[in-house]
Design a protein around this motif. Structure first.
Motif, PDB file in Angstrom:
ATOM      1  N   MET A  65       0.709  -1.261   0.057  1.00  0.00           N
ATOM      2  CA  MET A  65       0.086   0.089  -0.037  1.00  0.00           C
ATOM      3  C   MET A  65       0.882   1.237  -0.212  1.00  0.00           C
ATOM      4  SD  MET A  65      -3.287   0.924   0.371  1.00  0.00           S
ATOM      5  CE  MET A  65      -4.108   2.486   0.651  1.00  0.00           C
ATOM      6  N   VAL A  66       1.968   1.269   0.786  1.00  0.00           N
ATOM      7  CA  VAL A  66       2.737   2.520   0.953  1.00  0.00           C
ATOM      8  C   VAL A  66       3.587   2.532  -0.216  1.00  0.00           C
ATOM      9  CG1 VAL A  66       4.870   3.284   1.996  1.00  0.00           C
ATOM     10  CG2 VAL A  66       2.946   2.060   3.574  1.00  0.00           C
ATOM     11  N   ASN A  67       4.095   1.379  -0.936  1.00  0.00           N
ATOM     12  CA  ASN A  67       4.678   1.528  -2.148  1.00  0.00           C
ATOM     13  C   ASN A  67       4.088   2.026  -3.338  1.00  0.00           C
ATOM     14  OD1 ASN A  67       6.779   0.683  -0.674  1.00  0.00           O
ATOM     15  ND2 ASN A  67       6.792  -1.514  -1.248  1.00  0.00           N
ATOM     16  N   SER A  68       2.636   1.450  -3.363  1.00  0.00           N
ATOM     17  CA  SER A  68       1.960   1.691  -4.449  1.00  0.00           C
ATOM     18  C   SER A  68       1.139   3.056  -4.608  1.00  0.00           C
ATOM     19  CB  SER A  68       0.710   0.744  -4.854  1.00  0.00           C
ATOM     20  OG  SER A  68       1.463  -0.606  -4.980  1.00  0.00           O
ATOM     21  N   CYS A  69       0.555   3.247  -3.279  1.00  0.00           N
ATOM     22  CA  CYS A  69      -0.419   4.442  -3.054  1.00  0.00           C
ATOM     23  C   CYS A  69       0.320   5.641  -2.248  1.00  0.00           C
ATOM     24  CB  CYS A  69      -1.397   4.042  -2.380  1.00  0.00           C
ATOM     25  SG  CYS A  69      -2.241   2.510  -2.876  1.00  0.00           S
ATOM     26  N   GLY A  70       1.446   5.543  -1.966  1.00  0.00           N
ATOM     27  CA  GLY A  70       2.273   6.664  -1.121  1.00  0.00           C
ATOM     28  C   GLY A  70       1.662   6.887   0.229  1.00  0.00           C
ATOM     29  N   CYS A  71       0.806   6.025   0.796  1.00  0.00           N
ATOM     30  CA  CYS A  71       0.268   6.077   2.138  1.00  0.00           C
ATOM     31  C   CYS A  71      -0.204   4.861   2.844  1.00  0.00           C
ATOM     32  CB  CYS A  71      -0.694   7.290   2.511  1.00  0.00           C
ATOM     33  SG  CYS A  71      -2.036   6.948   1.235  1.00  0.00           S
ATOM     34  N   ALA A  72      -0.363   4.851   3.983  1.00  0.00           N
ATOM     35  CA  ALA A  72      -0.588   3.580   4.756  1.00  0.00           C
ATOM     36  C   ALA A  72      -2.202   3.613   4.984  1.00  0.00           C
ATOM     37  CB  ALA A  72       0.029   3.410   6.032  1.00  0.00           C
ATOM     38  N   TRP A 127      -6.115   7.888  -2.916  1.00  0.00           N
ATOM     39  CA  TRP A 127      -5.589   6.718  -2.039  1.00  0.00           C
ATOM     40  C   TRP A 127      -6.855   5.693  -2.161  1.00  0.00           C
ATOM     41  CZ3 TRP A 127      -8.113   4.208   1.817  1.00  0.00           C
ATOM     42  CH2 TRP A 127      -8.989   4.927   2.533  1.00  0.00           C
ATOM     43  N   MET A 128      -8.007   6.233  -2.102  1.00  0.00           N
ATOM     44  CA  MET A 128      -9.254   5.354  -2.286  1.00  0.00           C
ATOM     45  C   MET A 128      -9.391   4.320  -3.296  1.00  0.00           C
ATOM     46  SD  MET A 128     -12.652   7.074  -0.749  1.00  0.00           S
ATOM     47  CE  MET A 128     -12.560   8.062   0.722  1.00  0.00           C
ATOM     48  N   TYR A 129      -9.106   4.923  -4.812  1.00  0.00           N
ATOM     49  CA  TYR A 129      -8.915   4.101  -6.060  1.00  0.00           C
ATOM     50  C   TYR A 129      -7.942   3.341  -5.672  1.00  0.00           C
ATOM     51  CZ  TYR A 129      -8.658   3.087 -10.762  1.00  0.00           C
ATOM     52  OH  TYR A 129      -8.632   2.468 -11.941  1.00  0.00           O
ATOM     53  N   CYS A 130      -6.716   3.655  -5.285  1.00  0.00           N
ATOM     54  CA  CYS A 130      -5.593   2.808  -5.121  1.00  0.00           C
ATOM     55  C   CYS A 130      -5.739   1.605  -4.432  1.00  0.00           C
ATOM     56  CB  CYS A 130      -4.291   3.925  -4.819  1.00  0.00           C
ATOM     57  SG  CYS A 130      -2.833   2.819  -4.721  1.00  0.00           S
ATOM     58  N   TYR A 131      -6.228   2.016  -3.210  1.00  0.00           N
ATOM     59  CA  TYR A 131      -6.545   1.072  -2.051  1.00  0.00           C
ATOM     60  C   TYR A 131      -7.483  -0.271  -2.388  1.00  0.00           C
ATOM     61  CZ  TYR A 131      -8.838  -1.080   2.042  1.00  0.00           C
ATOM     62  OH  TYR A 131      -9.303  -2.118   2.928  1.00  0.00           O
ATOM     63  N   TYR A 132      -8.751   0.392  -3.234  1.00  0.00           N
ATOM     64  CA  TYR A 132      -9.700  -0.421  -3.770  1.00  0.00           C
ATOM     65  C   TYR A 132      -8.871  -1.748  -4.883  1.00  0.00           C
ATOM     66  CZ  TYR A 132     -13.988   0.190  -1.197  1.00  0.00           C
ATOM     67  OH  TYR A 132     -14.804   0.435  -0.432  1.00  0.00           O
ATOM     68  N   ARG A 133      -8.173  -0.912  -5.636  1.00  0.00           N
ATOM     69  CA  ARG A 133      -7.567  -1.647  -6.902  1.00  0.00           C
ATOM     70  C   ARG A 133      -6.351  -2.608  -6.251  1.00  0.00           C
ATOM     71  NH1 ARG A 133     -10.336  -1.772 -11.085  1.00  0.00           N
ATOM     72  NH2 ARG A 133      -9.880  -0.260 -12.575  1.00  0.00           N
ATOM     73  N   LEU A 134      -5.835  -2.322  -5.295  1.00  0.00           N
ATOM     74  CA  LEU A 134      -4.558  -3.196  -4.578  1.00  0.00           C
ATOM     75  C   LEU A 134      -5.539  -4.116  -3.789  1.00  0.00           C
ATOM     76  CD1 LEU A 134      -1.492  -2.725  -4.403  1.00  0.00           C
ATOM     77  CD2 LEU A 134      -1.764  -1.929  -2.355  1.00  0.00           C
ATOM     78  N   HIS A 135      -6.549  -4.020  -3.108  1.00  0.00           N
ATOM     79  CA  HIS A 135      -7.026  -5.235  -2.250  1.00  0.00           C
ATOM     80  C   HIS A 135      -7.490  -5.948  -2.875  1.00  0.00           C
ATOM     81  CE1 HIS A 135     -10.014  -6.655   0.688  1.00  0.00           C
ATOM     82  NE2 HIS A 135      -8.891  -6.511   1.462  1.00  0.00           N
ATOM     83  N   GLU A 136      -8.124  -5.639  -4.206  1.00  0.00           N
ATOM     84  CA  GLU A 136      -8.886  -6.541  -5.250  1.00  0.00           C
ATOM     85  C   GLU A 136      -7.419  -7.430  -5.513  1.00  0.00           C
ATOM     86  OE1 GLU A 136     -10.221  -6.361  -9.846  1.00  0.00           O
ATOM     87  OE2 GLU A 136     -10.335  -4.528  -8.601  1.00  0.00           O
ATOM     88  N   GLY A 171       1.253 -11.313  -4.308  1.00  0.00           N
ATOM     89  CA  GLY A 171       2.589 -12.126  -3.964  1.00  0.00           C
ATOM     90  C   GLY A 171       2.733 -12.305  -2.465  1.00  0.00           C
ATOM     91  N   CYS A 172       1.836 -11.692  -1.925  1.00  0.00           N
ATOM     92  CA  CYS A 172       2.038 -11.912  -0.196  1.00  0.00           C
ATOM     93  C   CYS A 172       1.750 -13.449   0.133  1.00  0.00           C
ATOM     94  CB  CYS A 172       0.635 -10.969   0.430  1.00  0.00           C
ATOM     95  SG  CYS A 172       1.250  -9.368   0.121  1.00  0.00           S
ATOM     96  N   GLN A 173       0.584 -13.918  -0.357  1.00  0.00           N
ATOM     97  CA  GLN A 173       0.012 -15.179  -0.001  1.00  0.00           C
ATOM     98  C   GLN A 173       1.405 -16.331  -0.439  1.00  0.00           C
ATOM     99  OE1 GLN A 173      -1.945 -13.112  -1.367  1.00  0.00           O
ATOM    100  NE2 GLN A 173      -4.070 -13.319  -0.288  1.00  0.00           N
ATOM    101  N   GLN A 174       2.131 -16.061  -1.377  1.00  0.00           N
ATOM    102  CA  GLN A 174       3.299 -16.834  -1.765  1.00  0.00           C
ATOM    103  C   GLN A 174       4.527 -16.658  -0.854  1.00  0.00           C
ATOM    104  OE1 GLN A 174       1.362 -15.020  -3.965  1.00  0.00           O
ATOM    105  NE2 GLN A 174       0.477 -16.217  -5.221  1.00  0.00           N
TER     106      GLN A 174
END
Length: 655
Positions: free
Chosen positions: A404-411, A432-441, A449-452
């Protein structure tokens, strides 16, 4: 004179064995020698057997035995890293777990009203516009000045939308106008919407701030879910900007939450609880956190000897849009473990006595190469953002927050801050909202790659919970009990208000029994067992031992290889000499011609050759004699001693 039998054989070999250079016997002879001399009986039978059928049967049996050995040994190797699970149950004094308790409502609504007034007005307006819902006289009217206050631009950017049908035409909450909505649709409810209910679809649209044509549309078949999700999104924005100290004061104190406390039959109070602030649940209190170095234990099972608390919930001060259920959330965990209340918390209802019986299990898995688990998490390239021991949940949350910090610039607000980062809010990070929803998806679809990367912990403790509920207080005892509890609370808090039973929850957490179940994995095989099994297979199928294996390696690999290499070397040497000769146009040298067995140093006689035997040796044809350097004495020059053979040295029949 008659020759000794051994010398006869040597002489015969010399006459008949054509060998190029100093060389061992051929591969065929090496194999024959091995079969006659080896300890493995099958090979010997192949050579010794008379008759083709019998020899064929022995070849078949020996090859089958070798195949079975290879197969069985491969199985042994493949199953070497297998583990057996053992379960041991022992009765003993058990350490009591940490019990974390939170009010479902994170902050007192009265304390937070000022911060949330804009959002609440907006939510009420949405309810009025879409559902005709209004709070009696105070119909929501909005002046132009009000819209210019903080946050209103943001509500305009991300308004709630009501969809007429599936043609992506929506009514905007703010303007009330219909407009065409672009972007891919993400339906956030599991229930499938049929066309008859299409009028009820509510959602919101998130667009990329840098590219307004790149939008995602989030729709919900339930208006309740849509409004709650939309509210939570804006709520997190507001909360991220409020200092922690203010939030801690706006949440519940230990005195607010805890009315009575008993543990192991003795009275306890707020000093036995440790406060920690959870971003989504406000102030939570952990009993037996082990923070002061002591962990309480219990020596008797049953509800009398566990933890018993009465909680004050104060339903009247709940946020009406953020939470829709009343009660408390509890989680039982180890002292070193982070309590993920939002993920695995158990909800406790009001006006009821909830009994939670526990069974304690410790599990230990074998690490690599037996299973893909981690001992401490140190070998996993994800920084632990929680100040607690490693777990799979911690790793997944930390990994997502880092992305999240790397992609959206905030936590993201719900998880701890990585060093040097700050929580997202729309003033500083409009995207951030658009970025967060996209990232969470992506995270849910396992594309981050987190689950891996994240692995299970090898050892963990688990408390299996059994919950039962009874009405509390009973109708007959309700009156006096509430009166006494009100007096206790009023006495400590200087309040003069009779408690309502829907504001109270009774909770008991106890061990059902003191049996500790320990599930452990043990290696099924050790090196000694593996070697014993190999020995068993070799002995069973080939009557063979380790010495026999060494013999096989020596003959089939070392000796055979040396024969093959020597033969190749001689071929190469001959080819090179032929090539040299062709270039220079010289006639073949004597040394290049095929030498017979008598040139082989392997076949030397035991006695040195005499003059007579030397005379019997046939001379190489058409080549100069082998010459030694001439001695100093001229009388001994033998340069052309045998250029012509004298008549008395000729063998009979050559005259």
């Amino acid at each position: 004179g008659a020759m000794a039998p051994g010398k006869k054989i040597t002489a015969r070999i010399k006459r008949t064995l054509p060998v190029r250079g100093p060389q061992a016997p051929t591969l065929g002879e090496l194999m024959r020698w091995y079969c006659l001399n080896t300890n493995t009986h099958g090979c010997r039978r192949i050579v010794v057997s008379r008759g083709r059928l019998r020899r064929f049967i022995w070849i078949l049996l020996t090859l089958s035995a070798v195949g079975l050995i290879i197969w069985q040994c491969a199985e042994l190797l493949l199953n070497y890293y297998s583990a057996s699970v053992s379960v041991t149950v022992q009765f003993q004094k058990l350490p009591f777990p940490a019990v974390t308790i939170c009010n479902i409502n994170p902050y007192k609504y009265s304390s937070m009203k000022d911060y949330l007034s804009e959002l609440d007005k907006e939510t009420k307006k949405a309810l009025e516009t879409f559902y005709g819902f209004s709070e009696g006289k105070s119909k929501v009217r909005r002046s132009v000045d009000e819209w210019n206050s903080t946050g209103s631009d943001f509500f305009k950017q991300i308004p709630l939308l009501k969809f007429e049908d599936f043609s992506k035409t929506a009514t905007d909450l703010h303007s009330g106008q219909k407009r065409k909505i672009e972007g891919s649709v993400f339906h956030k409810d599991s229930s499938i919407v049929n066309s008859g209910d299409s009028n009820d679809i509510i959602g919101f649209q998130l667009c990329d701030a840098n590219n307004s044509s790149d939008c995602a549309l989030y729709t919900f078949s339930s208006g309740v879910n849509a409004i709650q999700e939309w509210y939570k999104l804006h709520y997190m924005n507001i909360m991220a900007q409020i200092p922690l100290e203010t939030k801690e004061q706006a949440s519940y104190s230990a005195d607010d939450l805890l009315l009575t406390c008993f543990f192991d039959g003795l009275s306890c109070d707020k000093r036995h609880f440790t406060r920690f602030h959870h971003p989504l649940h406000g102030n939570c209190y952990t009993f037996n956190s082990g923070e002061n170095g002591t962990v309480l234990s219990t020596s008797t099972g049953g509800s009398e000897y566990g933890l018993q608390v009465v909680l004050y919930i104060d339903e009247a001060d709940y946020n009406p849009f953020l939470v829709t259920s009343t009660g408390a959330k509890i989680i039982v965990h180890d002292q070193d473990e982070y309590p993920f209340i939002e993920d695995i918390g158990t909800e406790i209802e009001t006006a009821a006595a909830t009994s939670i019986g526990m069974h304690f299990t410790r599990s230990r898995k074998l690490s690599k190469p037996y299973s893909d688990c981690t001992e401490t998490g140190a070998d996993i390239p994800v920084e632990n953002l929680y100040n607690k021991s490693y777990s799979l949940q911690i790793c997944l949350h930390s990994c997502f927050q880092k992305a999240m910090v790397n992609s959206c610039g905030c936590a993201q607000y719900a998880q701890p801050l990585p060093p040097g980062a700050e929580y997202c809010n729309y003033k500083k990070n409009p995207n951030w909202m658009y970025c967060y929803y996209r990232l969470h998806e992506k995270f849910v679809k396992e594309q981050l790659g987190c689950q891996q990367i994240c692995k299970d912990a090898c050892s963990f403790k688990e408390w299996a919970l059994t919950t039962s509920i009874a009405q509390w207080p009973s109708i007959v005892s309700e009156d006096w009990m509430l009166r006494v509890l009100s007096w206790d609370k009023g006495h400590s808090k200087k309040l003069n208000k009779k408690l309502n039973k829907t504001d109270l929850a009774n909770l008991m957490v106890f061990y059902k029994d003191l049996n500790e179940r320990f599930i452990s994995e043990n290696p099924t095989n050790t090196l000694v067992i593996l070697l014993s099994n190999f020995g068993g297979q070799l002995g069973l199928w080939m009557s063979c031992s380790v010495v026999c294996v060494i013999e096989i390696v020596e003959v089939f690999f070392i000796d055979s290889l040396s024969i093959v290499l020597r033969r190749q070397w001689q071929k190469a040497k001959k080819w090179w000499n032929d090539r040299k000769r062709q270039r220079s146009g010289k006639p073949p040298q004597a040394a290049d011609l095929e030498r017979q067995g008598h040139d082989n140093p392997v076949c030397l006689d035991e006695d040195l050759p005499t003059f007579n035997t030397a005379l019997r040796l046939p001379l190489p044809q058409g080549s100069p004699l082998p010459r030694t350097p001439p001695p100093n004495y001229s009388t001994l020059r033998l340069e052309s001693a045998f250029s012509e053979q004298l008549p008395d040295t000729l063998e009979p029949g050559q005259h």
